[in-house]
Structures are given as structure tokens and as C-alpha cells.
Design a protein around this motif. Structure first.
Motif, PDB file in Angstrom:
ATOM      1  N   UNK A  43       7.069 -23.928 -15.596  1.00 31.44           N
ATOM      2  CA  UNK A  43       6.932 -24.226 -17.030  1.00 31.44           C
ATOM      3  C   UNK A  43       6.149 -23.148 -17.771  1.00 31.44           C
ATOM      4  N   UNK A  44       6.653 -22.828 -18.950  1.00 32.00           N
ATOM      5  CA  UNK A  44       5.994 -21.876 -19.842  1.00 32.00           C
ATOM      6  C   UNK A  44       5.293 -22.670 -20.942  1.00 32.00           C
ATOM      7  N   UNK A  45       4.466 -22.026 -21.747  1.00 34.81           N
ATOM      8  CA  UNK A  45       3.760 -22.755 -22.819  1.00 34.81           C
ATOM      9  C   UNK A  45       4.696 -23.560 -23.722  1.00 34.81           C
ATOM     10  N   UNK A  52      -0.951 -30.338 -23.165  1.00 35.73           N
ATOM     11  CA  UNK A  52      -0.871 -29.114 -22.356  1.00 35.73           C
ATOM     12  C   UNK A  52      -0.415 -29.371 -20.925  1.00 35.73           C
ATOM     13  N   UNK A  53       0.439 -30.360 -20.759  1.00 38.56           N
ATOM     14  CA  UNK A  53       1.098 -30.610 -19.465  1.00 38.56           C
ATOM     15  C   UNK A  53       2.610 -30.545 -19.710  1.00 38.56           C
ATOM     16  N   UNK A  96      -1.268 -25.298 -14.298  1.00 39.29           N
ATOM     17  CA  UNK A  96      -2.226 -24.611 -13.423  1.00 39.29           C
ATOM     18  C   UNK A  96      -1.996 -24.922 -11.950  1.00 39.29           C
ATOM     19  N   UNK A  97      -1.209 -25.970 -11.644  1.00 36.95           N
ATOM     20  CA  UNK A  97      -0.942 -26.331 -10.252  1.00 36.95           C
ATOM     21  C   UNK A  97       0.217 -25.531  -9.667  1.00 36.95           C
ATOM     22  N   UNK A 122       4.419 -30.787  -7.697  1.00 40.84           N
ATOM     23  CA  UNK A 122       3.691 -29.649  -8.255  1.00 40.84           C
ATOM     24  C   UNK A 122       3.436 -28.628  -7.154  1.00 40.84           C
ATOM     25  N   UNK A 123       2.777 -27.528  -7.514  1.00 35.01           N
ATOM     26  CA  UNK A 123       2.527 -26.453  -6.559  1.00 35.01           C
ATOM     27  C   UNK A 123       1.676 -26.858  -5.370  1.00 35.01           C
TER      28      UNK A 123
END
Length: 161
Positions: A43-45, A52-53, A96-97, A122-123
Motif C-alpha cells: 500500500x502507498x499513501x 493512516x491504515x 509500517x508492517x 501483514x508483513x
């Protein structure tokens, strides 16, 4: 020799058809075989919500495409259309994950229907969202001049109608 990711994606989803929304999101198909699919998504901004998720709509699209490709991996000459989809969001998909991975599975199929499930991780390997879906197999027919929804393919190529 291993098949390139571009040719896997074209065989799985595109069949030569550009899907602008999937391209815009930047999905990358990494598995398409035996009733299983795997798609990664960084995901990009612009894919985030006001918290912000990762936006739920982006996650639902990732789940939908993952289930559809899992279904189609058994019969790649057919297209599928979503009949119904149920999604559960278990935790926020934090950028961030790391990159997200959706794993789709064909659970059961009949001559005309596919029953599927997919989970987005997620990561760190944590499940963020899960869905079940029902898809109808449809023949891929050429799009003619009388089509109400022409696709952006060169004349003479097959569409995903």
C-alpha cells in the motif's frame, strides 16, 4: 524454465485485457495454481484511510481478486464474476508492517460455481482481513460492436465478459 510473473498475471487475470483498477493498486500475482493464489500488495499513501491504515476498499479488492484467481486457477480458460462476498476485518493493515499478502483458496467448485476464501496477512504474518466468496464461472466471449460494456482490447482479442 520458470514462468515470468508478467506471464502468470496475464494468464491469471488479464488475458491481454488491461484492468486499470488492479494496475492502479499495484497488485503482484505470485501464485496461480491448484486452486490457490497469492497476491502481494504494498500500500502507498493514496491507499490509506483517514487513520493512516490500508483502506478497507483496497483490502476488499485484494481479497476479491485473490479469491477469483484461486477459482480460475483450476479452469483458466473461464472467467469468473463475483456473486457474493463476506469480509471480516480483524486488525488494521498498517503500512509500517510491510507488504500485504493475500492467500486465496478454492474450497469447492461445481460446473458453474466456485466457493472460495482468502486471508490478507501483514508483513509480520498476522491476519488482517478474511473473506469468503461465491463466484460464477462464465465463458470468455469476444466483445462485439453491440456489447454494452466494451473492453479496452485490440480488435480480435478475447475479453473477460
Amino acid at each position: 524454465m520458470a514462468e515470468s510473473k508478467d506471464s502468470i498475471w496475464e494468464r491469471a487475470v488479464g488475458f491481454g485485457v488491461d484492468i486499470p483498477f488492479v494496475t492502479l493498486l499495484g497488485f503482484e500475482l505470485t501464485k496461480f495454481e491448484g486452486g490457490q493464489s497469492e497476491i502481494s500488495f504494498a500500500p502507498k499513501p493514496e491507499h490509506l484511510n483517514s487513520f493512516s491504515v490500508t483502506h478497507g476498499g483496497a483490502l476488499m479488492t485484494l481479497l476479491d481478486v485473490s479469491m477469483a484467481t484461486a477459482a480460475r486457477s483450476q479452469v483458466p480458460e473461464m472467467g469468473v464474476v463475483t456473486i457474493e462476498m463476506k469480509t471480516s476485518f480483524m486488525m488494521p493493515a498498517m503500512p509500517s508492517a510491510g507488504a500485504l499478502v493475500a492467500k486465496g483458496q478454492l474450497m469447492h467448485r461445481t460446473a458453474t460455481m466456485a466457493f472460495t476464501q482468502a486471508t490478507v496477512y501483514d508483513g509480520a504474518g498476522r491476519a488482517c482481513a478474511h473473506a469468503t466468496g461465491t463466484f460464477k464461472f462464465v465463458k470468455r466471449l469476444p466483445t462485439g460492436t453491440k456489447s454494452s460494456n466494451p473492453l479496452n482490447v485490440p480488435p480480435g482479442q478475447i475479453s473477460t465478459d
